[in-house]
Design a protein around this motif. Sequence first.
Motif, mmCIF file in Angstrom:
data_model
loop_
_atom_site.group_PDB
_atom_site.id
_atom_site.type_symbol
_atom_site.label_atom_id
_atom_site.label_comp_id
_atom_site.label_asym_id
_atom_site.label_seq_id
_atom_site.Cartn_x
_atom_site.Cartn_y
_atom_site.Cartn_z
ATOM 1 N N SER A 5 -5.453 9.598 5.840
ATOM 2 C CA SER A 5 -6.342 8.443 6.019
ATOM 3 C C SER A 5 -5.538 7.168 6.264
ATOM 4 C CB SER A 5 -7.205 8.202 4.779
ATOM 5 O OG SER A 5 -7.903 9.354 4.428
ATOM 6 N N TYR A 6 -4.470 7.005 5.497
ATOM 7 C CA TYR A 6 -3.615 5.828 5.698
ATOM 8 C C TYR A 6 -3.055 5.810 7.123
ATOM 9 C CZ TYR A 6 -2.969 3.764 0.979
ATOM 10 O OH TYR A 6 -3.113 3.097 -0.201
ATOM 11 N N LEU A 7 -2.665 6.973 7.588
ATOM 12 C CA LEU A 7 -2.084 7.070 8.928
ATOM 13 C C LEU A 7 -3.093 6.594 9.981
ATOM 14 C CD1 LEU A 7 0.646 7.945 9.967
ATOM 15 C CD2 LEU A 7 -0.270 10.230 10.354
ATOM 16 N N ALA A 8 -4.360 6.952 9.766
ATOM 17 C CA ALA A 8 -5.405 6.544 10.709
ATOM 18 C C ALA A 8 -5.672 5.032 10.626
ATOM 19 C CB ALA A 8 -6.684 7.327 10.426
ATOM 20 N N TYR A 45 -7.321 -1.448 1.980
ATOM 21 C CA TYR A 45 -6.850 -0.232 2.657
ATOM 22 C C TYR A 45 -6.865 0.955 1.705
ATOM 23 C CZ TYR A 45 -5.541 -4.114 5.486
ATOM 24 O OH TYR A 45 -5.613 -5.297 6.179
ATOM 25 N N SER A 46 -6.543 0.702 0.424
ATOM 26 C CA SER A 46 -6.673 1.761 -0.579
ATOM 27 C C SER A 46 -8.129 2.172 -0.683
ATOM 28 C CB SER A 46 -6.219 1.279 -1.967
ATOM 29 O OG SER A 46 -4.824 1.239 -2.065
ATOM 30 N N GLU A 103 0.834 -1.201 0.000
ATOM 31 C CA GLU A 103 0.000 0.000 0.000
ATOM 32 C C GLU A 103 0.865 1.246 0.000
ATOM 33 O OE1 GLU A 103 -3.193 0.522 -0.255
ATOM 34 O OE2 GLU A 103 -4.181 -1.368 0.224
ATOM 35 N N GLY A 104 0.259 2.356 -0.353
ATOM 36 C CA GLY A 104 0.971 3.632 -0.333
ATOM 37 C C GLY A 104 0.322 4.633 -1.269
ATOM 38 N N ALA A 106 -10.839 9.800 2.378
ATOM 39 C CA ALA A 106 -10.193 11.093 2.094
ATOM 40 C C ALA A 106 -11.165 12.053 1.393
ATOM 41 C CB ALA A 106 -8.952 10.885 1.231
ATOM 42 N N LYS A 107 -12.215 11.491 0.786
ATOM 43 C CA LYS A 107 -13.238 12.352 0.166
ATOM 44 C C LYS A 107 -14.262 12.815 1.183
ATOM 45 C CE LYS A 107 -13.363 9.857 -4.233
ATOM 46 N NZ LYS A 107 -14.198 8.881 -4.976
#
Length: 212
Positions: A165-168, A103-104, A15-16, A111-112
Amino acid sequence: NKESRSSRGALIVLEGLDRCGKTTQSGRLYKYLEEQGHSVESWRFPDRNTGVGQMISSYLANKSQLDDHAIHLLFSANRWEKRSLMEEKLKSGTTLIVDRYSYSGVAFSSAKGLDIGWCTAPEIGLLAPDLVVYLDISHEKAAERGGYGDERYEQLEFQKKVAGSYLALRDSSWKVIDATLSIEDIEKKLREVVLDCMMTCHKGKPLSQLWL
Ligand code: TMP
């Protein structure tokens, strides 16, 4: 022999942010594992080859418009339509390297502004990865990499939100690799965590489901 027949493959997810180097790294990892004689396949989501995948592709190329909830469910459906094949492959001993997964789905849609719980719900019951590797890069650095393409989400402000969002979503089981290291250094770190995970699966770690 009996042991190798019953041992399963590992579900490895990368992911990323866009342009973090996932695709390069999954390609190199795939090649390495194959050369080492492992049964391995390289997958990616969205899988643009299915009917659902074509709708997603057209949306990402700004050739069609869809409600944020509707596109979220299409991304999820795109994973569901591959679920049984995924399980079959893993159980038959094939390791899957998957470029983006649930996760993506959750990171980009939340994020939206969509509710995280709502985003997670359709992912429940998909196979849980045995390993999630996050290639960590800031949205600014990612954007410097030859700039973004023309796809809908490849914009600085939006990628910044996705990073949040990824961080969360990240938990302590994720392996985070600094994506600004050299390609070779990243590859080396990636191989280590992946081989370790494959060993655990080989020894009988059971398959489990998201999102528990
Ligand atoms: P790709 O560039 O890896 O093919 O992914 C296309 C875009 O789709 C990328 O910006 C991430 C986004 N995406 C989602 O919004 N939800 C999802 O479930 C997945 C898999 C990708």
